[in-house]
Design a protein around this motif. Structure first.
Motif, PDB file in Angstrom:
ATOM      1  N   GLY A   1      19.089  61.445 -10.398  1.00  0.00           N
ATOM      2  CA  GLY A   1      20.388  62.074 -10.606  1.00  0.00           C
ATOM      3  C   GLY A   1      20.348  63.232 -11.570  1.00  0.00           C
ATOM      4  O   GLY A   1      21.343  63.952 -11.720  1.00  0.00           O
ATOM      5  N   PHE A   2      19.204  63.441 -12.242  1.00  0.00           N
ATOM      6  CA  PHE A   2      19.081  64.532 -13.215  1.00  0.00           C
ATOM      7  C   PHE A   2      17.866  65.407 -12.897  1.00  0.00           C
ATOM      8  O   PHE A   2      17.315  66.059 -13.777  1.00  0.00           O
ATOM      9  CB  PHE A   2      18.957  63.966 -14.636  1.00  0.00           C
ATOM     10  N   GLU A   3      17.445  65.417 -11.645  1.00  0.00           N
ATOM     11  CA  GLU A   3      16.291  66.222 -11.269  1.00  0.00           C
ATOM     12  C   GLU A   3      16.633  67.718 -11.317  1.00  0.00           C
ATOM     13  O   GLU A   3      17.771  68.126 -11.025  1.00  0.00           O
ATOM     14  CB  GLU A   3      15.793  65.860  -9.866  1.00  0.00           C
ATOM     15  N   ASP A   4      15.648  68.490 -11.687  1.00  0.00           N
ATOM     16  CA  ASP A   4      15.803  69.946 -11.691  1.00  0.00           C
ATOM     17  C   ASP A   4      15.700  70.430 -10.241  1.00  0.00           C
ATOM     18  O   ASP A   4      14.673  70.227  -9.591  1.00  0.00           O
ATOM     19  CB  ASP A   4      14.705  70.581 -12.546  1.00  0.00           C
ATOM     20  N   PRO A   5      16.752  71.040  -9.699  1.00  0.00           N
ATOM     21  CA  PRO A   5      16.700  71.451  -8.278  1.00  0.00           C
ATOM     22  C   PRO A   5      15.654  72.514  -7.993  1.00  0.00           C
ATOM     23  O   PRO A   5      15.167  72.615  -6.872  1.00  0.00           O
ATOM     24  CB  PRO A   5      18.122  71.988  -8.029  1.00  0.00           C
ATOM     25  N   ILE A   6      15.305  73.290  -9.045  1.00  0.00           N
ATOM     26  CA  ILE A   6      14.306  74.348  -8.838  1.00  0.00           C
ATOM     27  C   ILE A   6      12.891  73.788  -8.901  1.00  0.00           C
ATOM     28  O   ILE A   6      12.002  74.215  -8.157  1.00  0.00           O
ATOM     29  CB  ILE A   6      14.496  75.465  -9.887  1.00  0.00           C
ATOM     30  N   LYS A   7      12.675  72.803  -9.808  1.00  0.00           N
ATOM     31  CA  LYS A   7      11.346  72.221  -9.982  1.00  0.00           C
ATOM     32  C   LYS A   7      11.414  70.701  -9.821  1.00  0.00           C
ATOM     33  O   LYS A   7      11.218  69.950 -10.772  1.00  0.00           O
ATOM     34  CB  LYS A   7      10.785  72.580 -11.348  1.00  0.00           C
ATOM     35  N   PRO A   8      11.713  70.214  -8.642  1.00  0.00           N
ATOM     36  CA  PRO A   8      11.882  68.759  -8.454  1.00  0.00           C
ATOM     37  C   PRO A   8      10.590  67.969  -8.580  1.00  0.00           C
ATOM     38  O   PRO A   8      10.615  66.769  -8.827  1.00  0.00           O
ATOM     39  CB  PRO A   8      12.443  68.664  -7.023  1.00  0.00           C
ATOM     40  N   ALA A   9       9.442  68.627  -8.441  1.00  0.00           N
ATOM     41  CA  ALA A   9       8.161  67.916  -8.520  1.00  0.00           C
ATOM     42  C   ALA A   9       7.602  67.856  -9.923  1.00  0.00           C
ATOM     43  O   ALA A   9       6.589  67.199 -10.164  1.00  0.00           O
ATOM     44  CB  ALA A   9       7.145  68.573  -7.578  1.00  0.00           C
ATOM     45  N   HIS A  10       8.255  68.552 -10.867  1.00  0.00           N
ATOM     46  CA  HIS A  10       7.763  68.564 -12.238  1.00  0.00           C
ATOM     47  C   HIS A  10       8.081  67.246 -12.951  1.00  0.00           C
ATOM     48  O   HIS A  10       8.966  66.490 -12.541  1.00  0.00           O
ATOM     49  CB  HIS A  10       8.391  69.730 -13.017  1.00  0.00           C
ATOM     50  N   VAL A  11       7.359  67.010 -14.032  1.00  0.00           N
ATOM     51  CA  VAL A  11       7.602  65.829 -14.876  1.00  0.00           C
ATOM     52  C   VAL A  11       8.024  66.309 -16.260  1.00  0.00           C
ATOM     53  O   VAL A  11       7.824  67.468 -16.625  1.00  0.00           O
ATOM     54  CB  VAL A  11       6.352  64.928 -14.986  1.00  0.00           C
TER      55      VAL A  11
END
Length: 426
Positions: free
Chosen positions: A34-44
């Motif tokens: 629910g708080f994923e970055d839409p630009i970098k969804p694969a980042h940690v």
């Protein structure tokens, strides 16, 4: 110490303590749902601060608090890493248990300065004078402090569905515990109740031996062991209001201790159970009931080992008192009912009967020779530590219990503890 010198005793609480810790190592975390970055969804996420659930969280919080207290002039005790002491113009003590903090000392102004500084660094709540701490109920009068766990006992009885059980006068029967009954089909309840009883021994030294005994069968408990646990709970039902009383001592504070052992008392492995009771003035401050790790070939050897374990505890207490700033007027006195063990501690003589005793148990001899400790004989009838080593008859148990600083408080109409504390007469 707070009772003896009329110090204030206040409690603090830190909100979300673990979130204040700064991580000193690289820790990565997946982006929360629910708080994923839409630009970098694969980042940690590369964590800078600790989070609840991390193995490093408690250590990171302690390091943060340690640094904050050090910057305020506090020095950590070398003998108790949860104790911090400040001696700048006025004495202040801070005792830490994770995010629960006790502050004491002679000056309330110093306390206000301490909490003001801490509040600027962490979200601190001032809970006022100490009343309830980690399940311990605290009541204070002009003559002492009373510690009890009545609410905890009631919750434990309700959990075991024994709040309506018939009371028992002693926690154990005088007969030996039966180990031939069938194994429990589901030992989970047994382990949960025994674990709950362990926490009660912090204010109930009269339970030390009984709880130590039932703890020895956690792996494969039997029906007879569960009956022993129920006996302890029935004893608690009849002694709900008993608690530990720390009175204000009119005389100079000194340490005296009692050491005893039940030689080859365990019918399974024939190991001995040692116990001790240590008093500072009129207050019982430390006690233990523990099975010895090796089989003793004689009662002298068993008592000698118990003396060594007690002297190690006394050494730690004396070092802690030095950190606090309390100077004892005389070396601690240790009382034992075995003349041979006392002689072995005092004289540099080796015998064929004792040469197999491990070298580390000769620690007490060094303490006696350096006059850091004095060992004396006491008759078995007056040996207080006897209550920590074996099951006793009702009359004997109640007599020794009355020597353990356990009392039943009296309350006035306003619910405050009275200055007069009466001895338990149940």
């Amino acid at each position: 110490m707070a009772v003896q010198f009329d110090w204030f005793l206040n409690q603090l609480d830190v909100s979300n303590a673990f979130l204040n810790g700064t991580l000193s190592e690289d820790v990565f975390m997946k982006q929360p749902l629910g708080f994923e970055d839409p630009i970098k969804p694969a980042h940690v996420c590369h964590l800078q601060k600790s989070l609840y659930g991390l193995k490093q969280a408690s250590r990171a919080w302690y390091d943060k608090l340690h640094s904050a207290l050090s910057s305020m002039g506090f020095i950590g005790s070398q003998n108790d890493h949860s104790l911090f002491i400040k001696r700048d113009h006025v004495l202040v003590f801070v005792l830490v248990y994770v995010d629960d903090i006790l502050v004491t000392g002679p000056s309330s102004q110093a306390f206000q300065a301490t909490i003001t500084h801490l509040s600027s660094l962490f979200p601190i709540k001032d809970l006022g004078p100490l009343h309830y701490f980690l399940g311990l109920e605290v009541k204070r009068s002009s003559t002492g402090i009373f510690l009890s766990q009545t609410k905890y006992i009631l919750d434990l009885l309700q959990k075991a569905k024994m709040d309506g059980a018939k009371a028992s006068a002693t926690p154990l029967s005088t007969s030996k515990l039966d180990h031939s009954s069938p194994l429990l089909f589901d030992p989970i309840e047994y382990r949960a109740l025994v674990g709950g009883l362990q926490y009660l021994t912090w204010t109930r030294p009269d339970l030390s031996f009984a709880v130590n005994l039932v703890c020895q069968f956690m792996h494969s408990p039997r029906h007879s062991h569960f009956q022993a646990v129920k006996r302890i709970l029935r004893y608690l039902k009849g002694s709900l209001d008993l608690g530990l009383w720390f009175p204000k001592c009119a005389k100079t504070l000194s340490i005296h201790a009692y050491s005893d052992v039940d030689w080859a008392g365990c019918s399974i492995d024939r190991r001995s159970t040692g116990g001790f009771c240590i008093y500072l003035g009129d207050s019982l401050i430390s006690w233990s009931a523990k099975k010895q790790p090796k089989v003793a070939r004689s009662s002298t050897e068993a008592d000698y080992r118990s003396l060594a374990n007690t002297s190690a505890e006394l050494t730690w207490i004396c070092k802690l008192l030095v950190d606090i700033g309390l100077i004892l007027p005389a070396p601690p006195q240790l009382w034992c009912d075995n003349i041979s063990a006392i002689s072995l501690a005092k004289h540099l003589v080796f015998h064929a009967r004792t040469k197999h005793v491990a070298i580390d148990y000769h620690y007490i001899r060094e303490q006696v020779i350096s006059k850091a400790l004095s060992v004396h004989f006491i008759c078995s009838q007056d040996q207080i530590a006897d209550v920590c080593t074996k099951s006793l008859s009702k009359s004997r148990f109640l007599f020794l219990r009355s020597k353990l600083s356990l009392r039943v408080p009296q309350f006035n109409l306003r619910g405050h503890i009275k200055d007069k504390i009466v001895k338990d007469t149940s």
